[in-house]
Design a protein around this motif. Structure first.
Motif, mmCIF file in Angstrom:
data_model
loop_
_atom_site.group_PDB
_atom_site.id
_atom_site.type_symbol
_atom_site.label_atom_id
_atom_site.label_comp_id
_atom_site.label_asym_id
_atom_site.label_seq_id
_atom_site.Cartn_x
_atom_site.Cartn_y
_atom_site.Cartn_z
ATOM 1 N N UNK A 68 51.097 98.521 28.596
ATOM 2 C CA UNK A 68 49.686 98.139 28.663
ATOM 3 C C UNK A 68 48.977 98.630 27.407
ATOM 4 N N UNK A 69 48.218 97.758 26.798
ATOM 5 C CA UNK A 69 47.471 98.090 25.585
ATOM 6 C C UNK A 69 46.051 98.510 25.951
ATOM 7 N N UNK A 70 45.614 99.695 25.509
ATOM 8 C CA UNK A 70 44.252 100.133 25.825
ATOM 9 C C UNK A 70 43.222 99.642 24.803
ATOM 10 N N UNK A 71 42.093 99.162 25.303
ATOM 11 C CA UNK A 71 40.977 98.736 24.470
ATOM 12 C C UNK A 71 39.718 99.464 24.935
ATOM 13 N N UNK A 72 38.815 99.711 24.007
ATOM 14 C CA UNK A 72 37.533 100.311 24.352
ATOM 15 C C UNK A 72 36.418 99.431 23.803
ATOM 16 N N UNK A 73 35.632 98.830 24.703
ATOM 17 C CA UNK A 73 34.517 97.976 24.303
ATOM 18 C C UNK A 73 33.315 98.859 23.955
ATOM 19 N N UNK A 74 32.873 98.766 22.718
ATOM 20 C CA UNK A 74 31.777 99.597 22.217
ATOM 21 C C UNK A 74 30.490 98.771 22.229
ATOM 22 N N UNK A 75 29.550 99.166 23.083
ATOM 23 C CA UNK A 75 28.320 98.392 23.249
ATOM 24 C C UNK A 75 27.195 98.849 22.324
ATOM 25 N N UNK A 76 27.286 100.043 21.807
ATOM 26 C CA UNK A 76 26.271 100.526 20.866
ATOM 27 C C UNK A 76 26.905 101.596 19.996
ATOM 28 N N UNK A 77 26.645 101.523 18.701
ATOM 29 C CA UNK A 77 27.287 102.401 17.734
ATOM 30 C C UNK A 77 27.650 101.577 16.516
ATOM 31 N N UNK A 78 27.942 102.226 15.420
ATOM 32 C CA UNK A 78 28.217 101.525 14.165
ATOM 33 C C UNK A 78 29.714 101.369 13.939
ATOM 34 N N UNK A 106 18.059 94.721 21.856
ATOM 35 C CA UNK A 106 18.937 94.377 22.972
ATOM 36 C C UNK A 106 20.325 94.999 22.798
ATOM 37 N N UNK A 107 20.755 95.183 21.547
ATOM 38 C CA UNK A 107 22.070 95.767 21.280
ATOM 39 C C UNK A 107 22.164 97.209 21.774
ATOM 40 N N UNK A 108 21.014 97.847 22.024
ATOM 41 C CA UNK A 108 21.014 99.221 22.524
ATOM 42 C C UNK A 108 20.843 99.285 24.038
ATOM 43 N N UNK A 109 20.832 98.148 24.717
ATOM 44 C CA UNK A 109 20.495 98.106 26.147
ATOM 45 C C UNK A 109 21.432 98.957 26.999
ATOM 46 N N UNK A 110 22.733 98.900 26.724
ATOM 47 C CA UNK A 110 23.690 99.680 27.513
ATOM 48 C C UNK A 110 23.480 101.171 27.267
ATOM 49 N N UNK A 111 23.289 101.557 26.026
ATOM 50 C CA UNK A 111 23.045 102.958 25.691
ATOM 51 C C UNK A 111 21.761 103.461 26.351
ATOM 52 N N UNK A 112 20.746 102.593 26.434
ATOM 53 C CA UNK A 112 19.476 102.989 27.046
ATOM 54 C C UNK A 112 19.529 102.954 28.569
ATOM 55 N N UNK A 113 20.601 102.423 29.143
ATOM 56 C CA UNK A 113 20.710 102.341 30.595
ATOM 57 C C UNK A 113 20.056 101.118 31.187
ATOM 58 N N UNK A 114 19.639 100.176 30.335
ATOM 59 C CA UNK A 114 18.977 98.973 30.827
ATOM 60 C C UNK A 114 19.972 97.927 31.321
ATOM 61 N N UNK A 115 21.214 98.002 30.862
ATOM 62 C CA UNK A 115 22.249 97.071 31.298
ATOM 63 C C UNK A 115 23.552 97.849 31.491
ATOM 64 N N UNK A 116 24.479 97.262 32.262
ATOM 65 C CA UNK A 116 25.773 97.894 32.505
ATOM 66 C C UNK A 116 26.831 97.238 31.627
ATOM 67 N N UNK A 117 27.525 98.059 30.855
ATOM 68 C CA UNK A 117 28.531 97.538 29.937
ATOM 69 C C UNK A 117 29.658 96.831 30.649
ATOM 70 N N UNK A 118 30.081 97.348 31.811
ATOM 71 C CA UNK A 118 31.199 96.724 32.521
ATOM 72 C C UNK A 118 30.852 95.323 33.019
ATOM 73 N N UNK A 119 29.584 95.096 33.343
ATOM 74 C CA UNK A 119 29.158 93.765 33.791
ATOM 75 C C UNK A 119 29.199 92.775 32.628
ATOM 76 N N UNK A 120 28.720 93.217 31.476
ATOM 77 C CA UNK A 120 28.727 92.363 30.289
ATOM 78 C C UNK A 120 30.148 91.987 29.900
ATOM 79 N N UNK A 121 31.028 92.981 29.824
ATOM 80 C CA UNK A 121 32.403 92.730 29.401
ATOM 81 C C UNK A 121 33.151 91.861 30.401
ATOM 82 N N UNK A 122 32.935 92.092 31.692
ATOM 83 C CA UNK A 122 33.606 91.276 32.710
ATOM 84 C C UNK A 122 33.258 89.803 32.559
ATOM 85 N N UNK A 123 31.999 89.509 32.312
ATOM 86 C CA UNK A 123 31.583 88.108 32.131
ATOM 87 C C UNK A 123 32.238 87.499 30.896
ATOM 88 N N UNK A 124 32.272 88.262 29.803
ATOM 89 C CA UNK A 124 32.875 87.746 28.573
ATOM 90 C C UNK A 124 34.367 87.488 28.759
#
Length: 248
Positions: free
Chosen positions: A187-197, A79-97
């Motif tokens: 403004x402070x920039x952040x980058x949410x990393x959905x897959x990667x080490x 499931x941790x690879x879902x965004x990378x695989x295109x199965x889920x949208x990272x922006x949707x996940x982050x918005x909810x969180x």
């Protein structure tokens, strides 16, 4: 050498899913072995504490827990690879969180905003601690994200271009909002990393950019230990951002 047709046009994501499915029998065999070990340990513990009458039941219970835990770890890994695989949208996940963690604390979250012809971001967060922009990105599961000698790296590649783009975007957004509201902001920039080490702790800070796991974004925002904006300023900045920033 003639190209092998079975590899032509196949993405890394496609091969990852293919190998994952093909490896399912091996994962099941491993799970059975782990469950068997759990059964033996469960029986041994029951006998050790004088519960010989329920030893088999205790063994079965522990075996079930081990198998369930092993399945859960496998499921979470995939499931941790879902965004990378295109199965889920990272922006949707982050918005909810973000909304779940910050909504009751006086923060507003605007999704998909842009300065026309210049820059766009996935999320703009405005609240008592200040302002943040957050973008979402995903790399292959084996890509190491790290900082060496102050430089950002994605595997063996420099990450300067990514960092510079988000830093410049944050500056452009801050300049627009400061000009339109007459409230000086950064403004402070952040980058949410959905897959990667990412390293232990799930955060890398390099070249003016903070890269982190999506679940840590709200925590970093809440950690601002000073009140930068009052309720009126937050409302004004939010209304101005909603009016002046186009939907991306």
């Amino acid at each position: 050498m003639q190209p092998d047709e079975k590899y032509t046009g196949s993405s890394p994501q496609w091969w990852y899913e293919k190998f994952w499915r093909e490896d399912a029998p091996n994962r099941r065999k491993s799970r059975y072995v782990k469950a068997a070990v759990g059964f033996v340990i469960g029986v041994a513990l029951a006998l050790r504490f004088g519960m010989s009458g329920v030893a088999p039941l205790f063994g079965v219970l522990l075996a079930g827990l081990v198998a369930a835990g092993d399945w859960l770890l496998d499921w979470r890994s995939f499931r941790a690879t879902a965004v990378w695989r295109g199965a889920r949208k990272g922006e949707v996940i982050t918005a909810k969180l973000l909304r779940r963690s910050l909504g009751r604390l006086g923060y507003t979250v605007l999704d998909g905003r842009a300065i026309r012809g210049q820059a766009s971001i996935d999320h703009l967060v405005i609240g008592p601690g200040g302002l943040w922009i957050i973008d979402n990105e995903s790399w292959s599961p084996d890509t190491e994200i790290a900082c060496y000698a102050g430089r950002l790296f994605f595997g063996e590649k420099y990450g300067t271009k990514t960092a510079k783009s988000l830093v410049e975007t944050s500056e452009a957004f801050a300049e627009l909002l400061s000009r339109e509201t007459r409230i000086p902001v950064t403004i402070t920039p952040l980058l949410a990393v959905h897959c990667g080490l990412l390293p232990k702790g799930g955060i890398v800070v390099a070249e003016g950019l903070t890269l982190l796991k999506p679940r840590l974004a709200a925590k970093v925002i809440k950690s601002a230990d000073h009140v930068a904006l009052n309720a009126e300023q937050i409302e004004l900045l939010t209304r101005t951002a909603a009016r002046e920033l186009h939907r991306a």
